[in-house]
Design a protein around this motif. Structure first.
Motif, PDB file in Angstrom:
ATOM      1  N   ALA A   1      94.178 -55.127 -12.630  1.00 26.49           N
ATOM      2  CA  ALA A   1      93.677 -55.066 -11.257  1.00 26.49           C
ATOM      3  C   ALA A   1      92.567 -54.027 -11.181  1.00 26.49           C
ATOM      4  O   ALA A   1      92.682 -52.953 -11.791  1.00 26.49           O
ATOM      5  N   PRO A   2      91.495 -54.317 -10.447  1.00 27.70           N
ATOM      6  CA  PRO A   2      90.456 -53.298 -10.264  1.00 27.70           C
ATOM      7  C   PRO A   2      91.053 -52.051  -9.630  1.00 27.70           C
ATOM      8  O   PRO A   2      92.061 -52.117  -8.926  1.00 27.70           O
ATOM      9  N   LEU A   3      90.435 -50.915  -9.895  1.00 35.07           N
ATOM     10  CA  LEU A   3      90.886 -49.696  -9.229  1.00 35.07           C
ATOM     11  C   LEU A   3      90.777 -49.882  -7.719  1.00 35.07           C
ATOM     12  O   LEU A   3      89.885 -50.572  -7.227  1.00 35.07           O
ATOM     13  N   ASP A   4      91.689 -49.242  -6.988  1.00 34.99           N
ATOM     14  CA  ASP A   4      91.630 -49.388  -5.537  1.00 34.99           C
ATOM     15  C   ASP A   4      90.361 -48.711  -5.021  1.00 34.99           C
ATOM     16  O   ASP A   4      89.867 -47.745  -5.621  1.00 34.99           O
ATOM     17  N   PRO A   5      89.804 -49.217  -3.909  1.00 36.47           N
ATOM     18  CA  PRO A   5      88.526 -48.687  -3.398  1.00 36.47           C
ATOM     19  C   PRO A   5      88.550 -47.179  -3.172  1.00 36.47           C
ATOM     20  O   PRO A   5      87.545 -46.498  -3.376  1.00 36.47           O
ATOM     21  N   GLN A   6      89.713 -46.658  -2.768  1.00 32.64           N
ATOM     22  CA  GLN A   6      89.786 -45.219  -2.496  1.00 32.64           C
ATOM     23  C   GLN A   6      89.560 -44.416  -3.790  1.00 32.64           C
ATOM     24  O   GLN A   6      88.876 -43.390  -3.785  1.00 32.64           O
ATOM     25  N   THR A   7      90.125 -44.892  -4.887  1.00 36.22           N
ATOM     26  CA  THR A   7      89.949 -44.195  -6.166  1.00 36.22           C
ATOM     27  C   THR A   7      88.487 -44.251  -6.605  1.00 36.22           C
ATOM     28  O   THR A   7      87.924 -43.250  -7.074  1.00 36.22           O
ATOM     29  N   ILE A   8      87.876 -45.420  -6.448  1.00 38.77           N
ATOM     30  CA  ILE A   8      86.458 -45.532  -6.831  1.00 38.77           C
ATOM     31  C   ILE A   8      85.595 -44.626  -5.949  1.00 38.77           C
ATOM     32  O   ILE A   8      84.667 -43.969  -6.430  1.00 38.77           O
ATOM     33  N   THR A   9      85.928 -44.580  -4.673  1.00 39.71           N
ATOM     34  CA  THR A   9      85.188 -43.690  -3.760  1.00 39.71           C
ATOM     35  C   THR A   9      85.318 -42.229  -4.212  1.00 39.71           C
ATOM     36  O   THR A   9      84.348 -41.458  -4.168  1.00 39.71           O
ATOM     37  N   THR A  10      86.523 -41.872  -4.672  1.00 36.75           N
ATOM     38  CA  THR A  10      86.734 -40.496  -5.133  1.00 36.75           C
ATOM     39  C   THR A  10      85.876 -40.212  -6.375  1.00 36.75           C
ATOM     40  O   THR A  10      85.277 -39.129  -6.501  1.00 36.75           O
ATOM     41  N   ILE A  11      85.799 -41.177  -7.279  1.00 37.58           N
ATOM     42  CA  ILE A  11      84.969 -40.987  -8.486  1.00 37.58           C
ATOM     43  C   ILE A  11      83.487 -40.903  -8.087  1.00 37.58           C
ATOM     44  O   ILE A  11      82.727 -40.090  -8.615  1.00 37.58           O
ATOM     45  N   ARG A  12      83.110 -41.747  -7.131  1.00 41.84           N
ATOM     46  CA  ARG A  12      81.732 -41.682  -6.620  1.00 41.84           C
ATOM     47  C   ARG A  12      81.435 -40.284  -6.073  1.00 41.84           C
ATOM     48  O   ARG A  12      80.366 -39.714  -6.326  1.00 41.84           O
ATOM     49  N   LEU A  13      82.382 -39.770  -5.322  1.00 43.53           N
ATOM     50  CA  LEU A  13      82.195 -38.455  -4.706  1.00 43.53           C
ATOM     51  C   LEU A  13      82.065 -37.366  -5.771  1.00 43.53           C
ATOM     52  O   LEU A  13      81.227 -36.469  -5.670  1.00 43.53           O
ATOM     53  N   TRP A  14      82.884 -37.456  -6.799  1.00 48.72           N
ATOM     54  CA  TRP A  14      82.811 -36.469  -7.891  1.00 48.72           C
ATOM     55  C   TRP A  14      81.422 -36.511  -8.540  1.00 48.72           C
ATOM     56  O   TRP A  14      80.815 -35.470  -8.818  1.00 48.72           O
ATOM     57  N   ILE A  15      80.899 -37.716  -8.751  1.00 49.87           N
ATOM     58  CA  ILE A  15      79.563 -37.829  -9.358  1.00 49.87           C
ATOM     59  C   ILE A  15      78.506 -37.302  -8.390  1.00 49.87           C
ATOM     60  O   ILE A  15      77.591 -36.562  -8.775  1.00 49.87           O
ATOM     61  N   ALA A  16      78.635 -37.673  -7.109  1.00 45.64           N
ATOM     62  CA  ALA A  16      77.652 -37.224  -6.109  1.00 45.64           C
ATOM     63  C   ALA A  16      77.615 -35.701  -5.989  1.00 45.64           C
ATOM     64  O   ALA A  16      76.574 -35.110  -5.693  1.00 45.64           O
ATOM     65  N   GLN A  17      78.753 -35.076  -6.254  1.00 44.45           N
ATOM     66  CA  GLN A  17      78.831 -33.620  -6.168  1.00 44.45           C
ATOM     67  C   GLN A  17      78.387 -32.934  -7.466  1.00 44.45           C
ATOM     68  O   GLN A  17      78.574 -31.729  -7.630  1.00 44.45           O
ATOM     69  N   GLY A  18      77.831 -33.716  -8.374  1.00 45.19           N
ATOM     70  CA  GLY A  18      77.270 -33.119  -9.585  1.00 45.19           C
ATOM     71  C   GLY A  18      78.049 -33.374 -10.856  1.00 45.19           C
ATOM     72  O   GLY A  18      77.676 -32.875 -11.925  1.00 45.19           O
ATOM     73  N   ALA A  19      79.139 -34.109 -10.764  1.00 43.77           N
ATOM     74  CA  ALA A  19      79.947 -34.451 -11.949  1.00 43.77           C
ATOM     75  C   ALA A  19      80.300 -33.199 -12.754  1.00 43.77           C
ATOM     76  O   ALA A  19      80.083 -33.131 -13.969  1.00 43.77           O
ATOM     77  N   LEU A  20      80.858 -32.247 -12.051  1.00 42.28           N
ATOM     78  CA  LEU A  20      81.228 -30.985 -12.706  1.00 42.28           C
ATOM     79  C   LEU A  20      82.488 -31.141 -13.541  1.00 42.28           C
ATOM     80  O   LEU A  20      83.319 -32.009 -13.265  1.00 42.28           O
ATOM     81  N   GLN A  21      82.625 -30.274 -14.531  1.00 46.84           N
ATOM     82  CA  GLN A  21      83.849 -30.293 -15.351  1.00 46.84           C
ATOM     83  C   GLN A  21      84.871 -29.371 -14.679  1.00 46.84           C
ATOM     84  O   GLN A  21      85.253 -28.330 -15.236  1.00 46.84           O
ATOM     85  N   ASN A  22      85.288 -29.805 -13.468  1.00 49.52           N
ATOM     86  CA  ASN A  22      86.157 -28.940 -12.665  1.00 49.52           C
ATOM     87  C   ASN A  22      87.599 -29.445 -12.666  1.00 49.52           C
ATOM     88  O   ASN A  22      87.908 -30.484 -13.130  1.00 49.52           O
TER      89      ASN A  22
END
Lengths: 362, 150
Positions: free
Chosen positions: B129-150
């Motif tokens: 099953a594709p990842l749920d939209p909320q999880t993808i949104t969270t990954i998008r947000l992490w990338i938008a915030q600079g994809a830090l190794q946090n």
């Protein structure tokens, strides 16, 4: 519905014939892969004999190429420079008890081939470029010295590992789980010999799927087999070691034919050792093919996959059945139904698939 | 006729094995034992790399993207995932970075997870099953915030 389709497939089996993955053709003809493919280990561009077989001998209704002055082998400079291609497009439907049904048209893996025989029957440059879907990507590119003693060859460059049956379906468990498929070429050197009915080949590569190699470790792959007129059997092994992980894969494969019937099988054991997780996997593949009339074939295949032998009740299996036809020169049409079974809670892996595929080749 | 019978028998023999799939008892939807480090149901998480590793890569992706033979050389275990993702060209489409910090739309991982029309190969995770939209949104947000190794 599943049962009905399964019965329908069996009725087809009783009434008609078989095929799909390409190794069955080699078994049917009692030939090694190198008889029809420039790449001695199989797949990719076809030799002059291979294109002739595909354009004239294989089709149900071959085109009258001679009267139309159409070559079956596209070459220049007295055949020293030649090209070939595979183009595939398909329509795929999925059916799921608990999930949504889908239908999609897609261009499938399509490749363009270039072969330059710099010294005829001795030194060859070979390029296999994936041109669709997505951006262009080099699948194989190598230089090859061949016709060495013992019908030997040496290949250097980027190529697909010489492991197991090279079935065309990369999603077959034996290709997907082992990691030896058309999507995972690697860079290194391959050496092989084909004395009489025997085949012996081995490669040493970076072991990193052609990503930049940043360590001293290498991957070793070897295959030994006997290829007779009616029967073939062999074994393949791979050892890939790195600083923080290693993978061993051992397998056996066989094929035989009785009249118009062809049977193929392979079983592989995969051992992964990681810093965080060890895993043992097991995969099998069995296929039966029957050619009813020239150019029309039926196939049934069974696959089994245990993704972690230390975890119970996680196995998957599938049955693929269908018909394909080499309708005319350069054209193949395939209709297959894939029954998928996995753990019930994984709905997508239980979705069945109907695949209608057009394949243009030369 | 005998040959055809033999073919039918052998074919029926192949089909006989169909149904050997596991019952899934004690496993989550990804086939991981419930209660193990990787098992259980997903929960919403904040957009940090540690959370993505634990909730996505460890739970789902490393079934395939692990070890020396990881598809496309993309190892997603905790030791290798960040170095294999951020500012690394995609193997399938080298014009795109797998993770382009600050640019989720130009990050190939997002296209693969969303199943965009221009991807090479199948949508990830493959055959699941594709990842749920909320999880993808969270990954998008992490990338938008600079994809830090946090």
């Amino acid at each position: 519905l599943k049962t009905l389709l399964l019965l329908t497939a069996l009725v087809y089996l009783c009434a008609t014939s078989s095929i799909i993955a390409e190794p069955y053709l080699a078994v049917r003809e009692g030939l090694k892969c190198s008889a029809c493919h420039t790449n001695i280990t199989g797949g990719g561009k076809r030799t002059q004999m291979g294109t002739g077989y595909g354009a004239i001998d294989l089709p149900w209704k071959p085109a009258d190429l001679e009267s139309q002055k159409i070559p079956h082998y596209f070459s220049l400079i007295k055949d020293l420079l030649s090209i070939g291609a595979d183009f595939r497009a398909f329509n795929r439907s999925t059916f799921s008890d608990g999930g949504s049904e889908t239908n999609t048209f897609q261009t499938d893996k399509s490749n363009f081939y270039l072969q330059a025989d710099l010294i005829r029957d001795r030194i060859t440059f070979y390029l296999d470029e994936t041109i669709a879907p997505g951006g262009a990507q080099t699948r194989e590119i190598f230089g090859m010295i061949h016709n060495l003693p013992g019908r030997g060859w040496i290949k250097a460059g980027k190529f697909i590992h010489p492991f197991g049956l090279r079935v065309e379906d990369d999603r077959a468990f034996i290709r997907e789980a082992t990691g030896f498929n058309f999507n995972t070429p690697d860079t290194g050197v391959e050496i092989g010999f084909q004395p009489g009915p025997f085949t012996l080949m081995a490669s040493i590569t970076n072991g990193t799927s052609s990503i930049v190699d940043n360590n001293l470790s290498k991957q070793f792959v070897g295959t030994f087999g006997y290829v007779g007129d009616f029967f073939r059997v062999g074994t393949s092994a791979s050892y890939n070691d790195a600083v923080d992980a290693n993978r061993r894969v051992h397998g056996g494969w066989a094929g035989f034919r009785i009249k118009d019937f062809v049977f193929l099988g392979e079983a592989d054991w995969i051992w992964d050792e990681e810093l965080t997780r060890d895993r043992d996997q097991f995969v099998t593949y069995a296929e039966a093919d029957y050619e009813v009339i020239d150019g029309w074939n039926l196939k049934v295949a069974y696959e089994f996959y245990d993704p972690d032998r230390n975890v119970d009740e996680n196995e998957r299996d599938r049955v693929i059945t269908g018909v394909e036809s080499f309708l005319t020169s350069f054209v193949q049409l395939q209709l297959f139904y894939r029954f998928n079974q996995s753990i019930p809670q994984n709905v997508p892996q239980n979705a069945d698939e109907l695949l209608l595929r057009l394949h243009i080749y030369f | 006729m005998k040959t055809r019978m033999l073919f039918m028998l052998l074919s029926a023999g192949l089909l006989f094995f169909f149904g050997c799939a596991g019952s899934g008892a004690g496993l989550d939807e990804n086939g991981n034992p419930i209660g193990s480090d990787n098992g259980g149901s997903p929960v919403p998480f904040d957009p940090t790399f540690t959370n993505i590793q634990q909730n996505v890569f460890n739970r789902i992706c490393i079934d395939c993207h692990v070890g020396i033979a990881a598809p496309e050389g993309l190892r997603l275990d905790a030791q290798n995932s960040y170095a294999n993702l951020v500012n690394v060209p995609s193997q399938e489409q080298p014009d795109l970075l797998r993770v382009n910090p600050g640019n989720p739309d130009l990050s190939y991982i997002i296209r693969k997870l969303e199943g965009g029309p221009n991807i090479t190969g199948g949508q990830m995770p493959l055959d699941r099953a594709p990842l749920d939209p909320q999880t993808i949104t969270t990954i998008r947000l992490w990338i938008a915030q600079g994809a830090l190794q946090n």
